[in-house]
Write a protein that holds these residues in place. Sequence first.
Motif, PDB file in Angstrom:
ATOM      1  N   ASP A 230       0.820  -1.225   0.000  1.00  0.00           N
ATOM      2  CA  ASP A 230       0.000   0.000   0.000  1.00  0.00           C
ATOM      3  C   ASP A 230       0.851   1.271   0.000  1.00  0.00           C
ATOM      4  OD1 ASP A 230      -2.277  -1.568   0.065  1.00  0.00           O
ATOM      5  OD2 ASP A 230      -2.329  -1.632   2.250  1.00  0.00           O
ATOM      6  N   HIS A 231       1.795   1.341  -0.943  1.00  0.00           N
ATOM      7  CA  HIS A 231       2.618   2.545  -1.114  1.00  0.00           C
ATOM      8  C   HIS A 231       3.392   2.908   0.150  1.00  0.00           C
ATOM      9  CE1 HIS A 231       0.610   3.086  -4.951  1.00  0.00           C
ATOM     10  NE2 HIS A 231      -0.549   2.961  -4.335  1.00  0.00           N
ATOM     11  N   ASP A 232       3.733   1.916   0.912  1.00  0.00           N
ATOM     12  CA  ASP A 232       4.489   2.139   2.145  1.00  0.00           C
ATOM     13  C   ASP A 232       5.929   2.541   1.815  1.00  0.00           C
ATOM     14  OD1 ASP A 232       5.082   2.301   4.774  1.00  0.00           O
ATOM     15  OD2 ASP A 232       4.819   0.172   5.245  1.00  0.00           O
ATOM     16  N   THR A 233       6.658   2.983   2.821  1.00  0.00           N
ATOM     17  CA  THR A 233       8.067   3.345   2.658  1.00  0.00           C
ATOM     18  C   THR A 233       8.922   2.107   2.886  1.00  0.00           C
ATOM     19  OG1 THR A 233       7.663   5.602   3.413  1.00  0.00           O
ATOM     20  CG2 THR A 233       9.941   4.806   3.505  1.00  0.00           C
ATOM     21  N   ALA A 234       9.890   1.917   2.017  1.00  0.00           N
ATOM     22  CA  ALA A 234      10.764   0.749   2.119  1.00  0.00           C
ATOM     23  C   ALA A 234      12.067   1.123   2.801  1.00  0.00           C
ATOM     24  CB  ALA A 234      11.052   0.186   0.736  1.00  0.00           C
ATOM     25  N   VAL A 235      12.578   0.177   3.588  1.00  0.00           N
ATOM     26  CA  VAL A 235      13.903   0.328   4.188  1.00  0.00           C
ATOM     27  C   VAL A 235      14.776  -0.778   3.596  1.00  0.00           C
ATOM     28  CG1 VAL A 235      15.279   0.331   6.294  1.00  0.00           C
ATOM     29  CG2 VAL A 235      12.948   1.277   6.315  1.00  0.00           C
ATOM     30  N   ILE A 236      15.821  -0.384   2.862  1.00  0.00           N
ATOM     31  CA  ILE A 236      16.647  -1.375   2.183  1.00  0.00           C
ATOM     32  C   ILE A 236      18.102  -1.235   2.614  1.00  0.00           C
ATOM     33  CG2 ILE A 236      15.112  -1.471   0.187  1.00  0.00           C
ATOM     34  CD1 ILE A 236      17.088   0.241  -1.333  1.00  0.00           C
ATOM     35  N   ASP A 237      18.811  -2.351   2.494  1.00  0.00           N
ATOM     36  CA  ASP A 237      20.244  -2.384   2.809  1.00  0.00           C
ATOM     37  C   ASP A 237      21.015  -2.281   1.492  1.00  0.00           C
ATOM     38  OD1 ASP A 237      22.807  -2.815   3.635  1.00  0.00           O
ATOM     39  OD2 ASP A 237      22.401  -4.697   4.686  1.00  0.00           O
ATOM     40  N   LEU A 238      21.477  -1.078   1.179  1.00  0.00           N
ATOM     41  CA  LEU A 238      22.187  -0.850  -0.083  1.00  0.00           C
ATOM     42  C   LEU A 238      23.499  -1.625  -0.147  1.00  0.00           C
ATOM     43  CD1 LEU A 238      21.651   3.015  -0.359  1.00  0.00           C
ATOM     44  CD2 LEU A 238      20.439   1.237  -1.648  1.00  0.00           C
ATOM     45  N   THR A 239      24.091  -1.903   0.997  1.00  0.00           N
ATOM     46  CA  THR A 239      25.407  -2.560   1.003  1.00  0.00           C
ATOM     47  C   THR A 239      25.335  -3.979   0.436  1.00  0.00           C
ATOM     48  OG1 THR A 239      25.140  -3.434   3.259  1.00  0.00           O
ATOM     49  CG2 THR A 239      26.081  -1.217   3.023  1.00  0.00           C
ATOM     50  N   LEU A 240      24.136  -4.568   0.410  1.00  0.00           N
ATOM     51  CA  LEU A 240      24.006  -5.913  -0.140  1.00  0.00           C
ATOM     52  C   LEU A 240      24.255  -5.936  -1.649  1.00  0.00           C
ATOM     53  CD1 LEU A 240      20.832  -7.192   1.774  1.00  0.00           C
ATOM     54  CD2 LEU A 240      23.238  -7.662   2.293  1.00  0.00           C
ATOM     55  N   SER A 241      24.148  -4.769  -2.279  1.00  0.00           N
ATOM     56  CA  SER A 241      24.338  -4.685  -3.736  1.00  0.00           C
ATOM     57  C   SER A 241      25.725  -4.192  -4.108  1.00  0.00           C
ATOM     58  CB  SER A 241      23.286  -3.745  -4.342  1.00  0.00           C
ATOM     59  OG  SER A 241      21.978  -4.178  -4.029  1.00  0.00           O
ATOM     60  N   GLU A 242      26.558  -3.930  -3.127  1.00  0.00           N
ATOM     61  CA  GLU A 242      27.860  -3.322  -3.419  1.00  0.00           C
ATOM     62  C   GLU A 242      28.755  -4.217  -4.256  1.00  0.00           C
ATOM     63  OE1 GLU A 242      29.512  -2.023   0.286  1.00  0.00           O
ATOM     64  OE2 GLU A 242      28.193  -0.268   0.410  1.00  0.00           O
ATOM     65  N   ILE A 243      28.714  -5.531  -4.021  1.00  0.00           N
ATOM     66  CA  ILE A 243      29.591  -6.428  -4.777  1.00  0.00           C
ATOM     67  C   ILE A 243      29.203  -6.450  -6.251  1.00  0.00           C
ATOM     68  CG2 ILE A 243      28.232  -8.524  -4.413  1.00  0.00           C
ATOM     69  CD1 ILE A 243      32.073  -8.225  -4.275  1.00  0.00           C
ATOM     70  N   ASP A 244      27.898  -6.274  -6.548  1.00  0.00           N
ATOM     71  CA  ASP A 244      27.461  -6.223  -7.945  1.00  0.00           C
ATOM     72  C   ASP A 244      27.905  -4.921  -8.611  1.00  0.00           C
ATOM     73  OD1 ASP A 244      26.085  -8.679  -7.754  1.00  0.00           O
ATOM     74  OD2 ASP A 244      24.403  -7.676  -6.787  1.00  0.00           O
ATOM     75  N   ILE A 245      27.985  -3.858  -7.830  1.00  0.00           N
ATOM     76  CA  ILE A 245      28.366  -2.560  -8.377  1.00  0.00           C
ATOM     77  C   ILE A 245      29.882  -2.470  -8.559  1.00  0.00           C
ATOM     78  CG2 ILE A 245      28.419  -0.077  -7.852  1.00  0.00           C
ATOM     79  CD1 ILE A 245      25.707  -0.528  -6.414  1.00  0.00           C
TER      80      ILE A 245
END
Length: 277
Positions: A230-245
Amino acid sequence: WYADSSLNISITNPTSFLTGDTTIYATVSNGACVAGPAIVNLSVSTALVTNSIVLEYCIPFGDTISIDLTESDTMLTGNNNQVHWYYDASFANEIVNDTTFPLSSNDTLYAISTDGVCFSELVPIYLSTLTSPISTPFTIKKCGDANGEVTVDLTSIDALVSNNSGMVAWYADTSTTIPLINPGAFVTMDTIVYATVTNGFCVSPVVPVTVTVVDSLTATPADLEICVTDHDTAVIDLTLSEIDISGGSGPVYWFTDSMGTDTLTNPATFTTTGDTL
């Protein structure tokens, strides 16, 4: 029953006769006539023993392998005696396909051995299975110092090399005889190191990991998608994608603007409804 050919020494308890290898004698009588003596040779063999053992097998995830149970016969008997394999302890279901037995998970079978005269006791044989670990080649690119050297944390790419299928071990050679003493801070020039992945008693094939010293680094763009209610705000861990970047080439720094002036202080708990970073 007699202990001698002259029939002078009667065997007093023929229903419970304790003996080793020997020869005894027997006569047969119907009251009026007596036949014999007949020679009876008793040959006592050493009791057979079948060892209860654990057989270990590595199976690719979700797969079924075909195993040859007869390859373990000598481990069970210590000799060349014939082994019979059973599904259960009742002797009711003998395994006829003992050279191509299908196995996909832990199992317990039963085995008995024979020398053609004597039989051992039936014993359980435990089949222990683990998922085969996966190992994947990888390339690391890092900027070097004036001497063309870099310090690489190889352990930071353990998850990529292993696909999270086991523990990674690092080596300087393909024979895995020279372990890297400090893979978390490996100082090197352009080189190739080698890794294996272990899951219990299962070990993956050796794979190469190439370390290349470069003049500049490239960050790979990424699209991160997350579902919210329902259009809520998400809290994500950006560091989990660091190895892909980064491709393992170095630490990743996060900014909210393209000029790199507004630094994210806590990328591990980034709150968003949709952003470009």
